[in-house]
Design a protein around this motif. Sequence first.
Motif, PDB file in Angstrom:
ATOM      1  N   HIS A  26      -0.812 -23.518  27.764  1.00  0.00           N
ATOM      2  CA  HIS A  26      -1.445 -22.246  27.417  1.00  0.00           C
ATOM      3  C   HIS A  26      -1.935 -21.566  28.688  1.00  0.00           C
ATOM      4  O   HIS A  26      -2.537 -22.197  29.559  1.00  0.00           O
ATOM      5  N   GLY A  27      -1.707 -20.287  28.768  1.00  0.00           N
ATOM      6  CA  GLY A  27      -2.161 -19.497  29.903  1.00  0.00           C
ATOM      7  C   GLY A  27      -1.613 -18.089  29.790  1.00  0.00           C
ATOM      8  O   GLY A  27      -0.875 -17.754  28.838  1.00  0.00           O
ATOM      9  N   PHE A  28      -1.973 -17.255  30.731  1.00  0.00           N
ATOM     10  CA  PHE A  28      -1.459 -15.890  30.812  1.00  0.00           C
ATOM     11  C   PHE A  28      -0.973 -15.658  32.235  1.00  0.00           C
ATOM     12  O   PHE A  28      -1.454 -16.298  33.183  1.00  0.00           O
ATOM     13  N   ALA A  29      -0.030 -14.750  32.386  1.00  0.00           N
ATOM     14  CA  ALA A  29       0.513 -14.485  33.713  1.00  0.00           C
ATOM     15  C   ALA A  29       0.757 -12.993  33.893  1.00  0.00           C
ATOM     16  O   ALA A  29       1.058 -12.276  32.931  1.00  0.00           O
ATOM     17  N   ILE A  30       0.619 -12.556  35.131  1.00  0.00           N
ATOM     18  CA  ILE A  30       1.004 -11.200  35.523  1.00  0.00           C
ATOM     19  C   ILE A  30       2.032 -11.349  36.642  1.00  0.00           C
ATOM     20  O   ILE A  30       1.728 -11.883  37.711  1.00  0.00           O
ATOM     21  N   LEU A  31       3.260 -10.905  36.353  1.00  0.00           N
ATOM     22  CA  LEU A  31       4.324 -10.899  37.358  1.00  0.00           C
ATOM     23  C   LEU A  31       4.323  -9.542  38.046  1.00  0.00           C
ATOM     24  O   LEU A  31       4.428  -8.503  37.381  1.00  0.00           O
ATOM     25  N   HIS A  32       4.203  -9.533  39.369  1.00  0.00           N
ATOM     26  CA  HIS A  32       4.154  -8.291  40.134  1.00  0.00           C
ATOM     27  C   HIS A  32       5.535  -7.950  40.687  1.00  0.00           C
ATOM     28  O   HIS A  32       6.419  -8.805  40.799  1.00  0.00           O
ATOM     29  N   ALA A  33       5.701  -6.700  41.036  1.00  0.00           N
ATOM     30  CA  ALA A  33       6.997  -6.207  41.487  1.00  0.00           C
ATOM     31  C   ALA A  33       7.418  -6.787  42.827  1.00  0.00           C
ATOM     32  O   ALA A  33       8.574  -6.629  43.235  1.00  0.00           O
ATOM     33  N   ASP A  34       6.509  -7.445  43.540  1.00  0.00           N
ATOM     34  CA  ASP A  34       6.890  -8.121  44.786  1.00  0.00           C
ATOM     35  C   ASP A  34       7.231  -9.596  44.558  1.00  0.00           C
ATOM     36  O   ASP A  34       7.472 -10.335  45.508  1.00  0.00           O
ATOM     37  N   GLY A  35       7.247 -10.033  43.296  1.00  0.00           N
ATOM     38  CA  GLY A  35       7.582 -11.415  42.964  1.00  0.00           C
ATOM     39  C   GLY A  35       6.397 -12.346  42.887  1.00  0.00           C
ATOM     40  O   GLY A  35       6.548 -13.494  42.457  1.00  0.00           O
ATOM     41  N   ALA A  36       5.228 -11.895  43.276  1.00  0.00           N
ATOM     42  CA  ALA A  36       4.028 -12.736  43.159  1.00  0.00           C
ATOM     43  C   ALA A  36       3.595 -12.812  41.693  1.00  0.00           C
ATOM     44  O   ALA A  36       3.900 -11.933  40.882  1.00  0.00           O
ATOM     45  N   VAL A  37       2.876 -13.880  41.382  1.00  0.00           N
ATOM     46  CA  VAL A  37       2.379 -14.090  40.018  1.00  0.00           C
ATOM     47  C   VAL A  37       0.901 -14.432  40.070  1.00  0.00           C
ATOM     48  O   VAL A  37       0.474 -15.261  40.897  1.00  0.00           O
ATOM     49  N   ASP A  38       0.120 -13.790  39.218  1.00  0.00           N
ATOM     50  CA  ASP A  38      -1.251 -14.218  38.951  1.00  0.00           C
ATOM     51  C   ASP A  38      -1.210 -15.054  37.684  1.00  0.00           C
ATOM     52  O   ASP A  38      -0.796 -14.566  36.626  1.00  0.00           O
ATOM     53  N   LEU A  39      -1.620 -16.307  37.788  1.00  0.00           N
ATOM     54  CA  LEU A  39      -1.578 -17.248  36.668  1.00  0.00           C
ATOM     55  C   LEU A  39      -2.992 -17.580  36.240  1.00  0.00           C
ATOM     56  O   LEU A  39      -3.806 -18.051  37.049  1.00  0.00           O
ATOM     57  N   PHE A  40      -3.280 -17.335  34.960  1.00  0.00           N
ATOM     58  CA  PHE A  40      -4.614 -17.568  34.409  1.00  0.00           C
ATOM     59  C   PHE A  40      -4.529 -18.802  33.520  1.00  0.00           C
ATOM     60  O   PHE A  40      -4.042 -18.753  32.389  1.00  0.00           O
ATOM     61  N   MET A  41      -5.022 -19.916  34.063  1.00  0.00           N
ATOM     62  CA  MET A  41      -4.873 -21.199  33.384  1.00  0.00           C
ATOM     63  C   MET A  41      -6.032 -22.102  33.791  1.00  0.00           C
ATOM     64  O   MET A  41      -6.490 -22.056  34.939  1.00  0.00           O
ATOM     65  N   ALA A  42      -6.499 -22.898  32.860  1.00  0.00           N
ATOM     66  CA  ALA A  42      -7.635 -23.784  33.129  1.00  0.00           C
ATOM     67  C   ALA A  42      -7.329 -24.700  34.302  1.00  0.00           C
ATOM     68  O   ALA A  42      -6.274 -25.346  34.358  1.00  0.00           O
ATOM     69  N   GLU A  43      -8.255 -24.775  35.235  1.00  0.00           N
ATOM     70  CA  GLU A  43      -8.072 -25.540  36.462  1.00  0.00           C
ATOM     71  C   GLU A  43      -7.806 -27.012  36.178  1.00  0.00           C
ATOM     72  O   GLU A  43      -7.049 -27.665  36.895  1.00  0.00           O
ATOM     73  N   ALA A  44      -8.415 -27.527  35.119  1.00  0.00           N
ATOM     74  CA  ALA A  44      -8.283 -28.957  34.826  1.00  0.00           C
ATOM     75  C   ALA A  44      -6.848 -29.353  34.492  1.00  0.00           C
ATOM     76  O   ALA A  44      -6.488 -30.533  34.573  1.00  0.00           O
ATOM     77  N   LYS A  45      -6.013 -28.403  34.125  1.00  0.00           N
ATOM     78  CA  LYS A  45      -4.632 -28.720  33.757  1.00  0.00           C
ATOM     79  C   LYS A  45      -3.724 -28.916  34.969  1.00  0.00           C
ATOM     80  O   LYS A  45      -2.627 -29.450  34.830  1.00  0.00           O
ATOM     81  N   LEU A  46      -4.160 -28.454  36.136  1.00  0.00           N
ATOM     82  CA  LEU A  46      -3.271 -28.312  37.282  1.00  0.00           C
ATOM     83  C   LEU A  46      -3.582 -29.350  38.351  1.00  0.00           C
ATOM     84  O   LEU A  46      -4.625 -29.300  39.009  1.00  0.00           O
ATOM     85  N   SER A  47      -2.680 -30.295  38.555  1.00  0.00           N
ATOM     86  CA  SER A  47      -2.852 -31.316  39.579  1.00  0.00           C
ATOM     87  C   SER A  47      -2.489 -30.742  40.945  1.00  0.00           C
ATOM     88  O   SER A  47      -1.925 -29.647  41.070  1.00  0.00           O
ATOM     89  N   ASP A  48      -2.791 -31.494  41.970  1.00  0.00           N
ATOM     90  CA  ASP A  48      -2.413 -31.074  43.323  1.00  0.00           C
ATOM     91  C   ASP A  48      -0.895 -30.955  43.443  1.00  0.00           C
ATOM     92  O   ASP A  48      -0.382 -30.072  44.146  1.00  0.00           O
ATOM     93  N   THR A  49      -0.165 -31.822  42.770  1.00  0.00           N
ATOM     94  CA  THR A  49       1.299 -31.761  42.818  1.00  0.00           C
ATOM     95  C   THR A  49       1.806 -30.452  42.226  1.00  0.00           C
ATOM     96  O   THR A  49       2.705 -29.812  42.779  1.00  0.00           O
TER      97      THR A  49
END
Length: 607
Positions: free
Chosen positions: A229-252
Amino acid sequence: MQLEDTRFQSFTATTRPETGPPRLAALRDELARAGLDGFLVPRADAHQGEYVAPCDDRLAWLTGFTGSAGFCIALNDRAGLFVDGRYTAQARAQCDGDSFTVVDWPATRPAAWLQSALPEGGELGYDPWLYTPDQLAAYEAGLASTGITLRPVENLIDRIWPDRPDPPQGAVRVYPDALAGQSHDDKRARLAETLVAAGQTAAVITLPDSIAWLLNIRGSDIPRNPVPHGFAILHADGAVDLFMAEAKLSDTVRAHLGDAVHLHAPDLFGEALAALTGPVRLDRGSVPQWVADRLDEAGVDRQWGEDPCELPKARKTPAEISATREAHLRDGAAMCEFLAWYDAQSPGSLTEIDVVKKLESCRRATGKLLDISFDTIAGSGPNGALPHYRVSEDSNRVLHPGELLVLDSGGQYEDGTTDITRTLPVGDVTGPAERAAFTRVLKGMIAISRLRWPRGLAGRDLDAIARYHLWLADQDYAHGTGHGIGVHLCVHEGPQRISRASEVPLDPGMILSDEPGYYREGAFGIRIENILVVTPADPVAGGDGRDMLAFETLNFVPIDRRLIDTDLLDDPERAWIDAYHAACRTKIAARLSPEAQAWLDAATAPL
């Protein structure tokens, strides 16, 4: 014993009809406090996926109905539960009939029902997180002349749900580029080009499987569906803002995402929307109305357009197709091991739960199963007439000799998502009605499998072909003929499907099911399902050299010859069945135990 304790599917009934009336009464108290005449309760979450987390399963909590499609309109004096033909019998069984009226939808439209229920007009509340602009526009168009209006409000169900589960926090993992066939850097760059070409600065992406596909990640927030679960904004330069709970995301995972994917807490999503410079693309069929409202409030120009991931995701890469071929062969071997075991049991000795447990154990024995792709449908006799039946300890029944068993199941493997249905006899099935209907369904499945069609046709153009022989017998089925399927993603994937409602042209690389059926309420059900991938068609000698498409079959599990009325088959259909069964032997036999190999040889003998 450990297998029993850790199996994916459970058999506990999660709802009871008797819980509905007091919850509906509590909701009506909230309606009075809010000054509303009714409240809309969809089976949806803010991500508009087909499957929802327990914390978002508001429709089931209120009504008791656990199907994957439907909605409730709760008024002060009545409540309508709107479901289509797949779920009518299930809804009546799961809900308190004095409190909830089951409404046949879409035969009865919400606007017509509301106009009858609120002839003097009224105001309905809805949660803007749970409705898309398309859905609300349909409501407003239908209600335009009724005096009934809609008002966005905070979710009233959440106010009365005291033990509502917390939002899921499932771990995210990296999906290998070798299986995806393309890196997420390349995907983002390719989709960004479409935004530039459209003159758009960004696209908001809210579908979980789109985000998972785009970033080559998988998650565990939804059972059976490996999406985060999360939300994303894809920008026209290819960058993405990803809105997702920090606890889900490991260093890998963070290292995999890299510097061009910027991570944010989910509660910063609205602030980020307001800071955008338009025009921003929104998919009006999947984005929550809440997102459009935030952009409008901030004065950000927005434009309607398709989720930029949907069609690229649907058109599988050669690597994805190669991977999913292997997943289906592995799964087919597990199915054959199960079927060999099933045929060795005495008719009348098994229950539906026994069947589900054994089939899951066969898939687990591959050593590659990550989850089942949906709760196994194992409906015997009258339960088989419920297309989306889920066995529980309450509904479990013995498979009686002479009945049919509809067995629809699948697995989640890292290299693919599988889905297959076989209808099996319990002992000897001699009823001419069952055998004739089975053969008509089989003829429809074969017709789709053998089909060639001009490029540019959509699923709606193919759907009737599967129904032709059933229609001649005054029979039909109330579901689509086929749905799209992801590659280690959702077992139901859009936008491709074979349905009279689908206007999306079928393109090479799209994976779909082919599953006509027939259901006689209170008696039996039949469904036969294979999985197909769209390919360019081979040229035909003497033809016009037209640009044609065809299907390649991906799964290889015998179709039960004991239920076929061979007198109803023509020669090309007989040849197709014999060729398919020969392919089953060629592709599957070496993967089987000696006992299952012997079973396969017998099950695939020529007609």
